[in-house]
Design an enzyme around this catalytic site. Structure first.
Site, PDB file in Angstrom:
ATOM      1  N   HIS A 132       6.719   4.296   0.942  1.00  0.00           N
ATOM      2  CA  HIS A 132       5.874   3.451   0.087  1.00  0.00           C
ATOM      3  C   HIS A 132       6.735   2.708  -0.935  1.00  0.00           C
ATOM      4  CE1 HIS A 132       2.765   2.456  -2.909  1.00  0.00           C
ATOM      5  NE2 HIS A 132       1.835   2.856  -2.067  1.00  0.00           N
ATOM      6  N   ARG A 165      -6.541  10.372   3.002  1.00  0.00           N
ATOM      7  CA  ARG A 165      -6.370  11.741   2.498  1.00  0.00           C
ATOM      8  C   ARG A 165      -7.718  12.425   2.275  1.00  0.00           C
ATOM      9  NH1 ARG A 165      -0.746  11.440   1.041  1.00  0.00           N
ATOM     10  NH2 ARG A 165      -0.216   9.264   1.489  1.00  0.00           N
ATOM     11  N   HIS A 199      -3.579  12.020  -4.703  1.00  0.00           N
ATOM     12  CA  HIS A 199      -4.335  10.758  -4.672  1.00  0.00           C
ATOM     13  C   HIS A 199      -5.835  10.959  -4.463  1.00  0.00           C
ATOM     14  CE1 HIS A 199      -3.533   6.232  -3.865  1.00  0.00           C
ATOM     15  NE2 HIS A 199      -3.235   6.555  -5.105  1.00  0.00           N
ATOM     16  N   ASP A 225      -0.050   7.836   6.783  1.00  0.00           N
ATOM     17  CA  ASP A 225      -1.392   7.723   6.214  1.00  0.00           C
ATOM     18  C   ASP A 225      -2.065   6.386   6.496  1.00  0.00           C
ATOM     19  OD1 ASP A 225       0.204   6.186   4.528  1.00  0.00           O
ATOM     20  OD2 ASP A 225      -0.713   6.926   2.688  1.00  0.00           O
ATOM     21  N   ASN A 226      -1.306   5.395   6.907  1.00  0.00           N
ATOM     22  CA  ASN A 226      -1.831   4.079   7.285  1.00  0.00           C
ATOM     23  C   ASN A 226      -0.666   3.263   7.817  1.00  0.00           C
ATOM     24  OD1 ASN A 226      -2.161   4.055   3.846  1.00  0.00           O
ATOM     25  ND2 ASN A 226      -0.559   2.811   4.757  1.00  0.00           N
ATOM     26  N   ASP A 252       4.107   8.011   4.020  1.00  0.00           N
ATOM     27  CA  ASP A 252       3.305   7.048   3.262  1.00  0.00           C
ATOM     28  C   ASP A 252       3.703   5.620   3.626  1.00  0.00           C
ATOM     29  OD1 ASP A 252       1.639   5.903   1.397  1.00  0.00           O
ATOM     30  OD2 ASP A 252       2.368   7.078  -0.284  1.00  0.00           O
ATOM     31  N   ASP A 253       2.786   4.890   4.237  1.00  0.00           N
ATOM     32  CA  ASP A 253       3.011   3.490   4.629  1.00  0.00           C
ATOM     33  C   ASP A 253       4.060   3.342   5.726  1.00  0.00           C
ATOM     34  OD1 ASP A 253       1.206   2.965   2.635  1.00  0.00           O
ATOM     35  OD2 ASP A 253       2.514   1.678   1.445  1.00  0.00           O
ATOM     36  N   LYS A 275       2.009  13.624  -2.678  1.00  0.00           N
ATOM     37  CA  LYS A 275       0.973  12.680  -3.098  1.00  0.00           C
ATOM     38  C   LYS A 275      -0.410  13.257  -2.840  1.00  0.00           C
ATOM     39  CE  LYS A 275      -0.216   7.784  -2.508  1.00  0.00           C
ATOM     40  NZ  LYS A 275       0.290   6.520  -1.935  1.00  0.00           N
ATOM     41  N   LYS A 315      -1.322  -2.536   6.873  1.00  0.00           N
ATOM     42  CA  LYS A 315      -2.135  -1.743   5.944  1.00  0.00           C
ATOM     43  C   LYS A 315      -3.211  -2.593   5.266  1.00  0.00           C
ATOM     44  CE  LYS A 315      -1.516   0.707   1.515  1.00  0.00           C
ATOM     45  NZ  LYS A 315      -0.498   1.182   0.536  1.00  0.00           N
ATOM     46  N   CYS A 327      -4.223   4.671   1.524  1.00  0.00           N
ATOM     47  CA  CYS A 327      -3.790   6.026   1.186  1.00  0.00           C
ATOM     48  C   CYS A 327      -4.924   7.013   0.934  1.00  0.00           C
ATOM     49  CB  CYS A 327      -2.895   5.973  -0.049  1.00  0.00           C
ATOM     50  SG  CYS A 327      -1.591   4.734   0.024  1.00  0.00           S
TER      51      CYS A 327
END
Length: 546
Positions: A233, A86, A146, A339-340, A44-45, A144, A393, A82
């Site tokens: 994140h 997903r 989301h 994810d990014n 994540d991130d 996660k 991001k 995010c």
């Protein structure tokens, strides 16, 4: 329902075209090789330059080992943030079609009630987990989600047999929520729960996933395990012993870190030898302009971030060790991605989040990184996290959507190399269905009409780096909160919403300018016109309400 017999697998392998979910592995191989387990790991991130195999100083030996024995995907794209990423992963189609045209439920009246803006993974798409379950796989998730915060829109409703998820997205140490007053909500199966002070997401998600896999071993069915970590994140939090391993490592500042990673990535071939490098972030102070106290705080934030990445690697290593101990490692297809791009904003300084930070947390130097601290590392460290690319991001620039990724499996991946073929997170669903010997439903699923996939299977490209995933005429678009981008071949348009009323299209040739520093919109008017036309086509096909 998904066909999972060999005949269906052969049929899926014979399909061609942009909408096909099948690839082109040999039927002989399919007949002789058992269907692999699938482990999908999403960070994540995480920035492109944050893993040591991509040039980072942060040691990530377990991830590196997988990547070296597998194939690095150097041209892999996610979405700008995010939940849109997903949604694309779980549906194989654009986030504007799958329900996440924006993050969460839209506040803009123009978007409210519109298809694709439901704020959850909608039922116009078939979920990857449902399809894998139909194909005879155990389906497990930890981390996660989301993609919906109710039971009806949660992972169990979309095909996961067992799941433990973070509902609000990214708490790490202890029980406090990251986005507002109170305790962070989690869902254990269908039950809403909170956690105690000894909770650490990276450790807990790992252990829970191992428990899930172990619980299903007796029937010898393959598993699809979705391990969606929330690290690294924000807020930046990690166990004290993890942080101390990096004490003093970033005392020379963010500019020095960028230069070190930049030279390392050049040496590794991730950045062209003649690349001049990116300018400092506009409006940000130079390291030497900070006071000694400010420098101590800034370096500590990067120490915490590094600890989160290092712990991510350590716990992925624990999963690998478990799979080896059960004899399943060699028959497990592993895919890793972020994810990014890295988070460059300082949301902790702006209301209403800043009000919660002032109430919940002790951000004294000695307490930074603990579960009752709350900091983000900001644009200067984020520049180092995405060293190879511009911005971060939330934007359509490469730093926002071009992410680290690799695939590992001795039977399905040509190991030990790099693959430069363009691919996206939408390609994962058809790839994993290919591995499972399954087909995506054509028009309906469980009695309701569904959308076709836009992605294509990556399996042929994973076996042969010369095989493209997408046709040269194909294109992919992105849009979120006004930021826009569209890519066809090596040409890319970007609209920077941060420029407000002065925003206009910028045109880049990524083959010559992967760092997006030379706007060719005036020099290439016909190319600009053609890509703007493609943008309009993308806008219409995906029902955008920007």
């Amino acid at each position: 329902m998904v066909a999972c017999c060999l005949a269906a697998f052969v049929a899926s392998c014979q399909q061609t075209g942009e909408q096909s979910a099948g690839g082109d592995p040999s039927t002989e191989f399919a007949a002789e090789t058992p269907r692999p387990n699938i482990l999908l790991i999403v960070a994540d991130d995480l920035g492109y330059a944050d893993l040591s195999i991509f040039g980072s100083e942060i040691p990530t030996p377990n991830i590196d080992s997988l990547a070296r024995k597998g194939v690095l995907l150097t041209n892999f794209y996610a979405n700008m943030a995010c939940s849109p990423t997903r949604a694309m992963l779980m549906s194989g189609t654009d986030s504007h079609l799958a329900g996440l045209g924006v993050m969460g439920r839209p506040s803009n009246p123009v978007q409210q009630g519109e298809p694709g803006y439901e704020g959850y993974l909608n039922f116009r798409v078939a979920s990857l987990a449902n399809l894998m379950k139909d194909a005879g796989y155990h389906t497990y998730m930890a981390g996660k989600w989301h993609l919906g915060d109710t039971v009806e829109t949660g992972p169990r409703a979309r095909g996961f047999e067992k799941s433990f998820i973070s509902i609000d997205g990214a708490s790490h140490l202890g029980g406090l929520s990251w986005n507002g007053p109170g305790l962070a909500p989690y869902r254990d199966g269908d039950e809403l729960v909170t956690v105690g002070e000894d909770f650490y997401t990276t450790r807990f998600y790992t252990n829970r996933m191992i428990d899930y896999i172990e619980s299903g071993r007796e029937d010898e069915k393959p598993f699809f395990a979705y391990l969606a970590y929330t690290a690294p994140h924000w807020p930046l939090q990690a166990p004290r012993e993890s942080i101390e391993k990096f004490s003093g490592q970033y005392d020379d500042g963010y500019e020095a870190l960028y230069r070190r990673r930049f030279e390392k990535m050049k040496a590794l071939g991730f950045i062209p030898e003649d690349a001049p490098g990116l300018p400092p972030v506009a409006g940000q102070p130079a390291w030497n302009d900070l006071t000694e106290k400010q420098q101590r705080i800034e370096s500590r934030k990067m120490e915490i971030y590094a600890a989160m990445v290092s712990d991510l690697d350590s716990y992925i290593g624990k999963v690998i060790d478990y799979l080896k101990s059960t004899g399943e490692f060699d028959n497990t297809f592993i895919f890793f991605m972020s994810d990014n791009g890295p988070e460059a904003q300082r949301r902790d300084l702006a209301a209403p989040l800043s009000d919660w930070v002032a109430e919940c947390c002790d951000n004294s130097y000695e307490n930074l990184g603990n579960g009752d601290s709350y900091v983000m590392y900001g644009p200067n460290w984020a520049r180092a996290s995405s060293t190879a690319f511009y911005r971060a991001k939330g934007t359509g620039f490469e730093g926002g959507i071009h992410v680290p990724a690799f695939a590992y499996h001795p039977g399905h991946v040509e190991g030990g190399g790099r693959n430069d073929q363009f691919s996206t997170v939408m390609d994962l669903l058809p790839t994993l269905l290919d591995l499972a010997g399954a087909e995506h439903p054509q028009e309906t699923y469980e009695g309701r009409p569904i959308l076709p996939v836009k992605g294509r299977s990556m399996l042929p490209a994973l076996k042969n780096a010369e095989t493209p995933v997408h046709d040269a005429s194909g294109y992919v678009g992105w849009e979120l909160f006004g930021h826009r981008a569209i890519r066809q071949g090596e040409w890319k348009l970007v609209w920077d919403a941060a420029e407000g009323d002065d925003a206009t299209w910028a045109l880049f040739n990524l083959a010559d300018d992967p760092q997006e520093q030379s706007d060719l919109s005036e020099a290439e008017p016909q190319r600009l016109k053609a890509l703007i036309s493609l943008w309009k086509q993308y806008h219409a096909e995906n029902g955008l309400q920007p």
